[in-house]
Design an enzyme around this catalytic site. Structure first.
Site, PDB file in Angstrom:
ATOM      1  N   LYS A  40      10.923 -21.057 -31.417  1.00 28.23           N
ATOM      2  CA  LYS A  40       9.476 -21.263 -31.215  1.00 28.23           C
ATOM      3  C   LYS A  40       8.990 -20.459 -30.013  1.00 28.23           C
ATOM      4  O   LYS A  40       7.958 -19.802 -30.061  1.00 28.23           O
ATOM      5  CB  LYS A  40       9.195 -22.753 -30.982  1.00 28.23           C
ATOM      6  N   ASN A  41       9.743 -20.501 -28.923  1.00 28.92           N
ATOM      7  CA  ASN A  41       9.279 -19.837 -27.708  1.00 28.92           C
ATOM      8  C   ASN A  41       9.320 -18.315 -27.820  1.00 28.92           C
ATOM      9  O   ASN A  41       8.706 -17.625 -27.009  1.00 28.92           O
ATOM     10  CB  ASN A  41      10.090 -20.304 -26.492  1.00 28.92           C
ATOM     11  N   CYS A 136      -0.690 -30.203 -18.111  1.00 28.67           N
ATOM     12  CA  CYS A 136      -0.023 -30.945 -19.176  1.00 28.67           C
ATOM     13  C   CYS A 136       0.907 -31.947 -18.530  1.00 28.67           C
ATOM     14  O   CYS A 136       1.126 -31.908 -17.326  1.00 28.67           O
ATOM     15  CB  CYS A 136       0.674 -29.989 -20.129  1.00 28.67           C
ATOM     16  N   ARG A 141       1.255 -26.878 -14.232  1.00 25.00           N
ATOM     17  CA  ARG A 141       1.411 -25.615 -14.959  1.00 25.00           C
ATOM     18  C   ARG A 141       0.230 -24.660 -14.746  1.00 25.00           C
ATOM     19  O   ARG A 141      -0.493 -24.318 -15.675  1.00 25.00           O
ATOM     20  CB  ARG A 141       1.645 -25.862 -16.460  1.00 25.00           C
ATOM     21  N   ASP A 326      14.312 -27.088 -20.906  1.00 24.19           N
ATOM     22  CA  ASP A 326      13.975 -27.635 -22.224  1.00 24.19           C
ATOM     23  C   ASP A 326      15.128 -28.426 -22.850  1.00 24.19           C
ATOM     24  O   ASP A 326      14.941 -29.072 -23.886  1.00 24.19           O
ATOM     25  CB  ASP A 326      13.540 -26.511 -23.173  1.00 24.19           C
ATOM     26  N   ARG A 418       5.245 -30.295 -32.962  1.00 25.30           N
ATOM     27  CA  ARG A 418       4.820 -29.068 -32.258  1.00 25.30           C
ATOM     28  C   ARG A 418       6.023 -28.158 -32.029  1.00 25.30           C
ATOM     29  O   ARG A 418       5.917 -26.941 -32.078  1.00 25.30           O
ATOM     30  CB  ARG A 418       4.234 -29.410 -30.883  1.00 25.30           C
TER      31      ARG A 418
HETATM   32  C1  UD1 Z   1       8.008 -21.330 -21.047  1.00 23.68           C
HETATM   33  C2  UD1 Z   1       8.404 -22.076 -22.316  1.00 23.68           C
HETATM   34  C3  UD1 Z   1       8.757 -23.515 -21.997  1.00 23.68           C
HETATM   35  C4  UD1 Z   1       9.841 -23.563 -20.932  1.00 23.68           C
HETATM   36  C5  UD1 Z   1       9.430 -22.740 -19.716  1.00 23.68           C
HETATM   37  C6  UD1 Z   1      10.536 -22.619 -18.678  1.00 23.68           C
HETATM   38  C7  UD1 Z   1       7.093 -20.957 -24.031  1.00 23.68           C
HETATM   39  C8  UD1 Z   1       5.987 -21.060 -25.019  1.00 23.68           C
HETATM   40  N1  UD1 Z   1       7.287 -22.047 -23.231  1.00 23.68           N
HETATM   41  O1  UD1 Z   1       6.839 -21.974 -20.529  1.00 23.68           O
HETATM   42  O2  UD1 Z   1       9.238 -24.135 -23.195  1.00 23.68           O
HETATM   43  O3  UD1 Z   1      10.037 -24.908 -20.532  1.00 23.68           O
HETATM   44  O4  UD1 Z   1       9.084 -21.402 -20.120  1.00 23.68           O
HETATM   45  O5  UD1 Z   1      11.685 -22.075 -19.235  1.00 23.68           O
HETATM   46  O6  UD1 Z   1       7.800 -19.967 -23.964  1.00 23.68           O
HETATM   47  N2  UD1 Z   1       4.144 -21.445 -12.750  1.00 23.68           N
HETATM   48  C9  UD1 Z   1       3.214 -21.289 -11.731  1.00 23.68           C
HETATM   49  N3  UD1 Z   1       2.229 -20.374 -11.899  1.00 23.68           N
HETATM   50  C10 UD1 Z   1       2.124 -19.601 -13.013  1.00 23.68           C
HETATM   51  C11 UD1 Z   1       3.101 -19.740 -14.052  1.00 23.68           C
HETATM   52  C12 UD1 Z   1       4.103 -20.680 -13.893  1.00 23.68           C
HETATM   53  O7  UD1 Z   1       3.280 -21.984 -10.722  1.00 23.68           O
HETATM   54  O8  UD1 Z   1       1.211 -18.763 -13.099  1.00 23.68           O
HETATM   55  C13 UD1 Z   1       5.217 -22.450 -12.609  1.00 23.68           C
HETATM   56  C14 UD1 Z   1       5.086 -23.562 -13.656  1.00 23.68           C
HETATM   57  O9  UD1 Z   1       4.159 -24.540 -13.262  1.00 23.68           O
HETATM   58  C15 UD1 Z   1       6.499 -24.060 -13.744  1.00 23.68           C
HETATM   59  C16 UD1 Z   1       7.330 -22.793 -13.507  1.00 23.68           C
HETATM   60  O10 UD1 Z   1       6.462 -21.849 -12.905  1.00 23.68           O
HETATM   61  O11 UD1 Z   1       6.746 -24.982 -12.708  1.00 23.68           O
HETATM   62  C17 UD1 Z   1       7.914 -22.204 -14.780  1.00 23.68           C
HETATM   63  O12 UD1 Z   1       6.870 -21.949 -15.700  1.00 23.68           O
HETATM   64  P1  UD1 Z   1       6.942 -20.773 -16.766  1.00 23.68           P
HETATM   65  O13 UD1 Z   1       8.277 -20.116 -16.687  1.00 23.68           O
HETATM   66  O14 UD1 Z   1       5.734 -19.931 -16.601  1.00 23.68           O
HETATM   67  O15 UD1 Z   1       6.857 -21.583 -18.115  1.00 23.68           O
HETATM   68  P2  UD1 Z   1       5.983 -21.265 -19.383  1.00 23.68           P
HETATM   69  O16 UD1 Z   1       5.947 -19.791 -19.636  1.00 23.68           O
HETATM   70  O17 UD1 Z   1       4.695 -22.005 -19.297  1.00 23.68           O
END
Ligand code: UD1
Length: 461
Positions: A40-41, A136, A141, A326, A418
């Site tokens: 999915k990711n 969320c 996030r 995850d 989802r």
């Molecule tokens: C993706 C995955 C999710 C997985 C996560 C971490 C998808 C669709 N989802 O989510 O399943 O759990 O990677 O492996 O691929 N952060 C910030 N600022 C930002 C972006 C992120 O502070 O601009 C923080 C987030 O709040 C979190 C951490 O960085 O604490 C990791 O987030 P991120 O790696 O960006 O996760 P996603 O891409 O949202």
């Protein structure tokens, strides 16, 4: 002469409402072989990346999970023509007629991954108007890394309470340093940079297998991308990118769920497609619990034979190649029945221990201090009414229910649907007693789908 006519018909796919639930009964030791669907990711971002091309691309191994359906709806709202064959896991996306760069709030709020269209829209149109994806339950996030780095590349971004307007006549190649290897920020900048003149470098990039699958897709499109140690991605911009065909990588998170299902019921399972080399730390922890893990040649294919009395293990979640956040909740379900005390530290998201409260309802002995859970193994879990709070929490509760005494009823299963495509059917095929009860008000998503090709005589002139 013959003419080929494509008949259009409508295909309905259901998205689960909040009234649906899953009933889980005590399950015997699971046994069998299971095929995995695509990640999915990986597929969510790869669908978004098709906005960088004009034409028809074909993706195989596509899960029909609700997040994928939402991403398809988002693409349709921008003008993409989509043909989806959920049973064949085949998705055809034609981006020739994409003319919009605005994503409405109702689509944007459904799923955080919608932010991943921002980079492709900026690269294709120099414009992206999108609603903020919002927080969320697993944490706030934010998207500050995405926005900060688009600004660094020359985008002008105006933010109101709920909406973002980004404009960039020309993006500039930059050296981007991520203070944390965010998966989404890496993917967004990477996609935008493929059509940006010059060489963009992302330092401290996320290198999750799903990011590498995206890179493989972008290379097939014609992008020039190199990945070097330590976690640095360089992208040399090109003028245009071409449509592609691609098979999505097998889902390591579905693989993890299935391995844990066999582990928690004391069974044995073989996953012929599982990429063991992308799950090393998780597999190490299963072995430390006492389970036997056999990996096939070149790291493809995993067999797990469960030990009857597993041992407690401790770990902390981390960006790849560390223990995936995850799989933290599903692993915790198994640790509830392991001998001794396990310490699980969640370092990626600040609020990802909500499943603890639900596992406690089932008799689990867990104490939480800040982002750490101390789990003391018990002899038995008991069925209860529980609520899934996020995708991976839903998995943890189904696993716990299979190993518990008595019936478990899990609501909040829109999280389950989802993230997983028919995982309940795979578990049932292995012997589990897991039944999904769909609510009355489940929403239907309608796709156009060509019927079988009809061949008709060409009209005579
Ligand atoms: C993706 C995955 C999710 C997985 C996560 C971490 C998808 C669709 N989802 O989510 O399943 O759990 O990677 O492996 O691929 N952060 C910030 N600022 C930002 C972006 C992120 O502070 O601009 C923080 C987030 O709040 C979190 C951490 O960085 O604490 C990791 O987030 P991120 O790696 O960006 O996760 P996603 O891409 O949202």
């Amino acid at each position: 002469m013959l003419r080929i006519i494509k008949k259009q018909k409508k295909l309905k796919v259901k998205i689960m409402s909040q009234n649906s639930y899953i009933a889980v009964e005590p399950s015997p030791a699971l046994q069998g072989t299971v095929e995995l669907v695509g990640a999915k990711n990986a597929v969510l971002v790869i669908i978004a990346s098709l906005l960088l091309t004009k034409g028809k691309s074909r993706l195989t191994n596509v899960p029909a999970s609700d997040d994928v359906l939402q991403m398809i709806k988002l693409m349709q709202s921008l003008g993409a023509e989509i043909f989806f064959y959920p049973n064949e896991h085949l998705l055809e996306v034609d981006t020739s007629q994409v003319t919009k760069w605005q994503v409405s709030a109702d689509i944007m709020k459904k799923m955080r991954a919608s932010i991943l269209v921002m980079g492709p829209l900026l690269a294709r149109f120099g414009k992206a108007d999108i609603a903020a994806p919002g927080g969320c339950v697993i944490g706030t996030r934010p998207i500050d890394y995405h926005l900060k780095n688009f600004k660094k590349m020359g985008a002008l971004i105006e933010e109101s309470a709920d909406y973002l307007t980004a404009r960039a006549d020309l993006l500039h190649a930059q050296r981007i340093v991520l203070e944390y290897p965010s998966v989404g920020a890496t993917e967004n900048v990477l996609m935008a940079a493929t059509l940006t003149h010059g060489v963009t470098t992302i330092v401290n990039a996320a290198i999750e297998p799903e990011v590498l699958d995206l890179i493989m897709v972008l290379r097939k499109m014609g992008a020039k991308i190199t990945v070097e140690a330590p976690a640095t991605i360089s992208i040399e911009g090109v003028i245009s990118l071409q449509p592609i065909e691609h098979a999505i990588i097998p889902d390591r998170l579905e693989a993890g769920a299935l391995l844990l299902a066999a582990a928690i019921t004391g069974g044995s399972i073989y996953l012929p497609q599982a990429q063991a080399y992308s799950m090393d730390v998780f597999l190490l922890k299963l072995e430390e619990m006492g389970h036997e893990i056999i990996v096939g040649p070149q790291g493809i294919g995993i067999t797990l034979k469960a030990i009857k009395e597993p041992r407690a293990v401790s770990f902390k979640t981390a960006p790849y190649p560390g223990f995936p956040t995850d799989l933290q909740a599903p692993m915790m379900a198994a640790l509830c029945l392991a001998q001794g005390t396990s310490i699980v530290e969640e370092t990626v998201f600040e609020n990802r221990l909500l499943h603890v409260r639900e596992l406690q309802k089932m008799g689990a002995q867990i104490k939480v201090e800040h982002n750490k859970a101390f789990i003391t193994g018990v002899d038995k879990l008991y069925g209860a009414s529980v609520i899934a709070t996020d995708i991976r929490a839903s998995c943890a509760l189904v696993l716990a229910g299979m190993a518990a005494e008595g019936s478990t009823v899990m609501t909040g299963i829109h999280h389950w649907t989802r993230g997983y495509d028919g995982l309940e059917n795979k578990l049932m095929a292995l012997g589990a007693h897991v039944t999904v009860y769909a609510g009355q008000d489940d929403a239907a998503v309608v796709f156009a789908q060509p019927d079988t090709l009809n061949i008709a005589p060409a009209p005579r002139n």
